[in-house]
Scaffold this active site. Structure first.
Site, mmCIF file in Angstrom:
data_model
loop_
_atom_site.group_PDB
_atom_site.id
_atom_site.type_symbol
_atom_site.label_atom_id
_atom_site.label_comp_id
_atom_site.label_asym_id
_atom_site.label_seq_id
_atom_site.Cartn_x
_atom_site.Cartn_y
_atom_site.Cartn_z
ATOM 1 N N VAL A 16 -18.721 -1.198 -54.016
ATOM 2 C CA VAL A 16 -20.026 -0.710 -53.475
ATOM 3 C C VAL A 16 -20.854 -0.468 -54.334
ATOM 4 O O VAL A 16 -22.013 -1.008 -54.421
ATOM 5 C CB VAL A 16 -19.732 0.506 -52.434
ATOM 6 C CG1 VAL A 16 -21.143 0.990 -51.905
ATOM 7 C CG2 VAL A 16 -18.697 -0.231 -51.288
ATOM 8 N N GLY A 17 -20.432 0.201 -55.369
ATOM 9 C CA GLY A 17 -21.643 0.840 -56.348
ATOM 10 C C GLY A 17 -22.113 -0.450 -57.288
ATOM 11 O O GLY A 17 -23.329 -0.350 -57.379
ATOM 12 N N TYR A 137 -9.268 11.066 -45.478
ATOM 13 C CA TYR A 137 -10.311 10.271 -46.089
ATOM 14 C C TYR A 137 -11.849 10.546 -44.988
ATOM 15 O O TYR A 137 -12.756 11.001 -45.591
ATOM 16 C CB TYR A 137 -9.973 8.760 -46.066
ATOM 17 C CG TYR A 137 -11.371 7.928 -46.476
ATOM 18 C CD1 TYR A 137 -11.518 7.854 -47.932
ATOM 19 C CD2 TYR A 137 -12.154 7.142 -45.766
ATOM 20 C CE1 TYR A 137 -12.555 6.841 -48.574
ATOM 21 C CE2 TYR A 137 -13.111 6.326 -46.133
ATOM 22 C CZ TYR A 137 -13.459 6.386 -47.591
ATOM 23 O OH TYR A 137 -14.626 5.595 -47.931
ATOM 24 N N THR A 165 -19.150 -0.195 -41.880
ATOM 25 C CA THR A 165 -17.915 -0.752 -41.295
ATOM 26 C C THR A 165 -17.036 -1.380 -42.587
ATOM 27 O O THR A 165 -17.251 -1.365 -43.476
ATOM 28 C CB THR A 165 -17.951 -2.067 -40.138
ATOM 29 O OG1 THR A 165 -17.023 -2.101 -39.446
ATOM 30 C CG2 THR A 165 -18.455 -3.126 -41.022
HETATM 31 O O1 GFB Z 1 -7.867 -2.867 -43.859
HETATM 32 P P1 GFB Z 1 -6.868 -2.177 -43.412
HETATM 33 O O2 GFB Z 1 -6.104 -1.596 -44.625
HETATM 34 O O3 GFB Z 1 -7.572 -0.875 -42.896
HETATM 35 O O4 GFB Z 1 -6.118 -2.730 -42.292
HETATM 36 P P2 GFB Z 1 -7.970 -0.056 -41.735
HETATM 37 C C1 GFB Z 1 -6.853 -3.371 -41.125
HETATM 38 C C2 GFB Z 1 -5.721 -3.909 -40.301
HETATM 39 O O5 GFB Z 1 -4.949 -5.065 -40.908
HETATM 40 C C3 GFB Z 1 -4.584 -2.898 -39.819
HETATM 41 C C4 GFB Z 1 -3.759 -4.961 -40.565
HETATM 42 O O6 GFB Z 1 -4.290 -3.460 -38.466
HETATM 43 C C5 GFB Z 1 -3.558 -3.708 -40.598
HETATM 44 O O7 GFB Z 1 -2.067 -3.482 -40.032
HETATM 45 N N1 GFB Z 1 -2.854 -5.990 -41.686
HETATM 46 C C6 GFB Z 1 -2.361 -7.066 -41.599
HETATM 47 C C7 GFB Z 1 -3.233 -5.518 -42.701
HETATM 48 N N2 GFB Z 1 -1.730 -7.483 -42.617
HETATM 49 C C8 GFB Z 1 -2.205 -6.550 -43.587
HETATM 50 C C9 GFB Z 1 -2.001 -6.570 -44.884
HETATM 51 O O8 GFB Z 1 -1.572 -7.319 -45.861
HETATM 52 N N3 GFB Z 1 -2.666 -5.195 -45.802
HETATM 53 C C10 GFB Z 1 -3.473 -4.400 -45.042
HETATM 54 N N4 GFB Z 1 -4.259 -3.538 -45.741
HETATM 55 N N5 GFB Z 1 -3.451 -4.419 -43.735
HETATM 56 C C11 GFB Z 1 -8.851 1.447 -43.389
HETATM 57 C C12 GFB Z 1 -8.941 2.985 -43.562
HETATM 58 O O9 GFB Z 1 -8.534 1.271 -42.050
HETATM 59 O O10 GFB Z 1 -10.015 1.064 -43.481
HETATM 60 C C13 GFB Z 1 -9.949 3.440 -44.684
HETATM 61 O O11 GFB Z 1 -7.398 3.288 -44.015
HETATM 62 C C14 GFB Z 1 -11.057 2.931 -44.733
HETATM 63 O O12 GFB Z 1 -9.859 4.682 -44.520
HETATM 64 C C15 GFB Z 1 -11.229 1.400 -44.434
HETATM 65 O O13 GFB Z 1 -11.935 3.427 -43.804
HETATM 66 C C16 GFB Z 1 -12.557 0.767 -44.151
HETATM 67 O O14 GFB Z 1 -9.434 -0.748 -41.130
HETATM 68 O O15 GFB Z 1 -6.898 0.122 -40.566
#
Ligand code: GFB
Length: 318
Positions: A16-17, A137, A165
């Site tokens: 972002v920065g 967070y 978002t």
């Molecule tokens: O992007 P993400 O890690 O964060 O995951 P959040 C979004 C969705 O993608 C979840 C699914 O439903 C995960 O289960 N997903 C599927 C995966 N495959 C994968 C994978 O390989 N890796 C990941 N990471 N997810 C975060 C927050 O929430 O969003 C933070 O924890 C922050 O605080 C950020 O605000 C924007 O959208 O769930």
């Protein structure tokens, strides 16, 4: 904001920065001040105070944070709360004490209740329980935006916040465990294509709905609100395009040209079921996104391939 203003961007090495600095420089703001983590530890209140007192910026943009995807957040809520709370309180409070007149604080739409009405309006803040996977967070970001609101009310300082978002773009974190879903999917599908794997492991059920915004659109929104004379305390920033994780996976698979099938690991968390923010307020003021998910995804795959070829893919939170 004037072109000659001295503008401090906290977190200029992050996704972002760095996008904010690129946008400022492109628009002719020549006096941008930055500090690396080694030069200034934002967890240290004395160091932050000394920095502001020496540099005396006109404007501060707080884009520094410990960030991560659902895996990183849910495994370390304490760390995400502590570090983000300290960064928020130190950078905002010390700015006020040093007389910084204008400050933009960046948060995330995960500050809203898990079961907020969709699309989520700014008024949903503090009306219900937070999503547990990122509660630490979210609490820290709520403190930061409230501190800005209180300082504006108590001292008349123009301190305000943007809640973007889910973001993606150049300089993203491609860590397979700690990263957000979009960059992680790009890496997983690309590596599977190169290795010739038959399947790609993904998390959860694929049913959650998310909204994705290219970080260059967020940077444009930052400049837009910094140039408003009387911005609202809090504004959402999003693309308005909602997609299921399953559909996103199909789009990433197509963008990488990977023929593998998807293996959903339902033991991994889904997180909040739906997170689409209501952007009518910022749109009514005159901002709108310019980069569609299809275009942003194509750019991201291309950037990722370049970053791989140049051995500079980031895998870690900073
Ligand atoms: O992007 P993400 O890690 O964060 O995951 P959040 C979004 C969705 O993608 C979840 C699914 O439903 C995960 O289960 N997903 C599927 C995966 N495959 C994968 C994978 O390989 N890796 C990941 N990471 N997810 C975060 C927050 O929430 O969003 C933070 O924890 C922050 O605080 C950020 O605000 C924007 O959208 O769930």
């Amino acid at each position: 904001m004037k072109k000659t203003d001295k503008i401090f961007v906290a977190g200029h090495r992050g996704m972002v920065g760095s996008a904010v600095v690129r946008a400022l420089v492109r628009e002719g703001y020549a006096n941008v001040v930055t500090r690396t983590h080694a030069e200034l530890d934002l967890l240290d209140p004395c160091a932050v105070r000394a920095f502001y007192e020496t540099e005396r910026p006109d404007v501060a943009v707080i884009a520094a944070a410990r960030v991560g995807g659902i895996g990183a957040n849910s495994a370390a809520n304490a760390l995400f709360l502590y570090e983000n709370e300290m960064i928020a309180l130190n950078t905002v409070w010390a700015a006020a004490e040093a007389g910084v007149k204008r400050l933009l604080f960046l948060g995330s739409t995960c500050i809203y209740p898990r079961l907020a009405p969709q699309p989520i309006p700014e008024e949903a803040l503090l009306t219900g329980e937070l999503e547990k996977t990122n509660e630490g967070y979210a609490l820290a970001k709520i403190s930061g935006l409230k501190l800005c609101e209180f300082l504006r009310r108590d001292r008349g300082l123009c301190y305000h916040s943007l809640m973007p978002t889910n973001l993606y773009g150049p300089g993203d974190n491609y860590d397979l465990v700690g990263g957000h879903v979009l960059p992680t999917m790009v890496r997983k599908f690309e590596e599977a294509r190169v290795r010739g794997d038959a399947t790609v492991p993904l998390w959860g059920t694929g049913s959650p709905l998310r909204e994705f915004l290219h970080v260059d659109d967020l940077a444009a929104a930052c400049l837009f609100v910094l140039n408003l004379d009387n911005p609202p305390d809090l504004l959402n920033v999003g693309s308005g395009e909602e997609v299921s994780i399953r559909d996103l996976a199909e789009q990433v698979r197509a963008a990488t040209g990977c023929p593998a099938t998807i293996d959903w690991d339902v033991t991994k968390p889904d997180g909040t079921p739906r997170k689409l923010c209501d952007t009518s307020r910022i749109r009514a003021l005159g901002w709108k996104p310019a980069i569609s998910l299809a275009e942003g995804l194509a750019r991201t795959v291309s950037d990722y391939r370049t970053e791989c070829a140049e051995h500079r893919v980031r895998m870690g939170h900073r």
